[in-house]
Scaffold this active site. Structure first.
Site, mmCIF file in Angstrom:
data_model
loop_
_atom_site.group_PDB
_atom_site.id
_atom_site.type_symbol
_atom_site.label_atom_id
_atom_site.label_comp_id
_atom_site.label_asym_id
_atom_site.label_seq_id
_atom_site.Cartn_x
_atom_site.Cartn_y
_atom_site.Cartn_z
ATOM 1 N N ASN A 52 0.841 -1.197 0.000
ATOM 2 C CA ASN A 52 0.000 0.000 0.000
ATOM 3 C C ASN A 52 0.879 1.252 0.000
ATOM 4 O O ASN A 52 2.102 1.154 0.006
ATOM 5 C CB ASN A 52 -0.950 -0.024 1.207
ATOM 6 C CG ASN A 52 -0.173 -0.064 2.513
ATOM 7 O OD1 ASN A 52 0.525 0.876 2.865
ATOM 8 N ND2 ASN A 52 -0.289 -1.183 3.231
ATOM 9 N N ILE B 141 -1.546 -7.168 14.497
ATOM 10 C CA ILE B 141 -0.435 -6.910 15.427
ATOM 11 C C ILE B 141 -0.915 -6.107 16.633
ATOM 12 O O ILE B 141 -0.608 -6.427 17.777
ATOM 13 C CB ILE B 141 0.709 -6.185 14.686
ATOM 14 C CG1 ILE B 141 1.240 -7.115 13.581
ATOM 15 C CG2 ILE B 141 1.838 -5.802 15.630
ATOM 16 C CD1 ILE B 141 2.013 -6.427 12.500
HETATM 17 N N1 CTP Z 1 -3.098 -3.048 12.573
HETATM 18 C C1 CTP Z 1 -2.200 -4.034 12.955
HETATM 19 N N2 CTP Z 1 -2.208 -5.240 12.322
HETATM 20 C C2 CTP Z 1 -3.068 -5.492 11.313
HETATM 21 C C3 CTP Z 1 -3.963 -4.486 10.915
HETATM 22 C C4 CTP Z 1 -3.938 -3.293 11.554
HETATM 23 O O1 CTP Z 1 -1.419 -3.795 13.873
HETATM 24 N N3 CTP Z 1 -3.032 -6.673 10.720
HETATM 25 C C5 CTP Z 1 -3.121 -1.776 13.290
HETATM 26 C C6 CTP Z 1 -2.601 -0.593 12.532
HETATM 27 O O2 CTP Z 1 -1.210 -0.407 12.729
HETATM 28 C C7 CTP Z 1 -3.411 0.533 13.142
HETATM 29 C C8 CTP Z 1 -4.751 -0.104 13.382
HETATM 30 O O3 CTP Z 1 -4.459 -1.473 13.575
HETATM 31 O O4 CTP Z 1 -2.881 0.934 14.381
HETATM 32 C C9 CTP Z 1 -5.661 0.078 12.216
HETATM 33 O O5 CTP Z 1 -6.679 -0.814 12.303
HETATM 34 P P1 CTP Z 1 -7.384 -1.456 11.036
HETATM 35 O O6 CTP Z 1 -8.522 -2.241 11.547
HETATM 36 O O7 CTP Z 1 -6.460 -2.143 10.139
HETATM 37 O O8 CTP Z 1 -7.796 -0.186 10.334
HETATM 38 P P2 CTP Z 1 -8.463 -0.111 8.988
HETATM 39 O O9 CTP Z 1 -7.706 -0.823 7.921
HETATM 40 O O10 CTP Z 1 -8.743 1.320 8.826
HETATM 41 O O11 CTP Z 1 -9.735 -1.005 9.373
HETATM 42 P P3 CTP Z 1 -11.164 -1.011 8.771
HETATM 43 O O12 CTP Z 1 -10.993 -1.732 7.496
HETATM 44 O O13 CTP Z 1 -11.912 -1.758 9.810
HETATM 45 O O14 CTP Z 1 -11.543 0.407 8.663
#
Ligand code: CTP
Length: 398
Positions: free
Chosen positions: A210, A307
């Site tokens: 991304n 994470i």
């Molecule tokens: N995060 C993480 N590990 C993942 C996904 C996200 O640690 N596999 C952490 C990111 O670093 C951030 C937060 O979670 O601190 C973001 O959450 P996430 O649910 O991934 O956000 P979005 O992608 O915006 O989720 P959604 O699709 O529900 O809006």
């Protein structure tokens, strides 16, 4: 820090090369470095390298008419806020402990009225010799501060204490002495910061990723380190260089990022800023997938580990404060509240990415969402967001 000045004495040991990296870190942080290179030190690093990195003249002769005309050695010894000896050899320690003044480095150490920090480096037997240990005790009693030595494999092929502390660690010790511990409320604390994107391989040449630049995460790591925190920055692929005094672990995939975070535990703080790919290809091709002329291959995805949620549920190892980020385009605070509950973290820094220029830019508009409610911050530079956030975290841990 622009006005702070270090007098850096570089002694004659293999570890002298690390003085160059230390000089770079100090200059990057805006600290002035005036080098003194001993004749033994000049066997290991050149005056030219040191002068180029320090952006200053290198002093080495006690009886140099030019140097004395420019700046007498007494004045030189008092021109800095701190005198640092890197590496502090057995010889330099012995000279300083006994008040010898036969060359510029030892004369400076005898003449200075400024605090002194030494980073010893020598063979393990030399370090453990009663003479060196006596000198160490004398210097400590005289108020000299020490950083290291570490225990480890040495250039001479032996193993044990005597290896010089890493430049980043010496840098932190210097900043601590320059700033005074009061301005370093996170001294002695450990933080894990994730930053950047992850890259999830499809086959050996292709991957899913991304557009995350990593800027906000790197700025937070730097701001925490500036408050004295020991920071492990677990970073996906970015074009950024590691901030001064921060330990960076570079990873590619979400699973590697999680493993690196778990390896960095225990920690007092975890800040998950990385844009972790939610999914990865179910099967990574062992060889490059070739066109066959048939229909394109279907990309089957599986979910990556979370994470932030994993660190929030780390049981006895759970950092006291776990902070996540949420990038939203609408209903920012409502989504952030939901994310706070779902991830089990303590704060969500909600990021309004509908504001033009936030993605990849230098500014950010954030709200801090926690059990106590919502706090809205005005649009400001990502580095200011980082500084404010680091200070708020320090307060929460106090
Ligand atoms: N995060 C993480 N590990 C993942 C996904 C996200 O640690 N596999 C952490 C990111 O670093 C951030 C937060 O979670 O601190 C973001 O959450 P996430 O649910 O991934 O956000 P979005 O992608 O915006 O989720 P959604 O699709 O529900 O809006």
């Amino acid at each position: 820090m622009a006005q702070k000045q270090i007098l850096l004495i570089v002694g004659g040991g293999v570890a002298a090369y690390k003085a160059l990296e230390l000089t770079r870190l100090l200059r990057k942080a805006g600290v002035g470095v005036r080098p003194i290179l001993t004749s033994a030190g000049a066997q290991f690093v050149t005056p030219l390298s040191l002068a180029a990195l320090a952006e200053d003249k290198v002093y080495s002769e006690l009886f140099s008419l030019t140097d004395e005309a420019e700046m007498g050695h007494i004045q030189l010894s008092r021109s800095a806020d701190l005198v640092v000896v890197v590496p502090a050899t057995a010889d330099l320690m012995a000279k300083a402990a006994h008040g010898l003044a036969g060359d510029l480095a030892s004369t400076t150490l005898l003449a200075t009225d400024k605090p002194v920090l030494m980073a010893p480096a020598m063979n393990v037997r030399m370090w453990e010799h009663p003479a060196t240990q006596r000198n160490l005790a004398t210097l400590k009693a005289d108020g000299v501060a020490f950083v290291g030595p570490d225990e480890g494999a040495m250039a001479c092929g032996e193993y044990g204490p005597g290896r010089m502390a890493e430049p980043a660690v010496i840098f932190e010790a210097i900043m601590g002495m320059l700033n005074g511990e009061a301005e370093r409320p996170l001294a002695g604390r450990r933080a894990i910061v994730t930053a950047g994107p992850t890259a999830e391989p499809i086959d050996p040449v292709r991957y899913l990723t991304n557009r995350s630049s990593g800027k906000q995460g790197y700025a937070i790591a730097e701001a925490l380190a500036a408050l004295g925190c020991e920071v492990t920055l677990v970073s996906g692929p970015t074009a950024l260089s590691a901030p001064a005094g921060v330990k960076r672990v570079q990873v590619e995939t979400a699973r590697q990022m999680l493993a690196a975070c778990q390896a960095a535990l225990p920690a007092d703080l975890a800040v998950c800023v990385a844009a972790v790919a939610d999914w990865r290809p179910a099967n990574e091709g062992a060889v490059k997938i070739k066109k066959t002329g048939d229909a394109p291959p279907a990309l089957k995805l599986v979910e990556n580990p979370d994470i932030l949620a994993t660190l929030s549920a780390a049981g006895p190892d759970r950092p006291r404060l776990v902070v996540g980020f949420a990038a939203e385009t609408n209903d920012v605070e409502a989504y952030a509240q939901a994310k706070l509950a779902r991830k089990g973290c303590d704060w969500i820094v909600a990021n309004d990415v509908s504001v033009e220029g936030v993605m990849g830019g230098d500014d950010n508009t954030v709200s801090i969402v926690s059990a106590e409610g919502v706090e809205r911050w005005d649009k400001t530079a990502k580095s200011d967001v980082a500084t404010k956030l680091a200070q708020r975290m320090a307060k929460a841990l106090a």
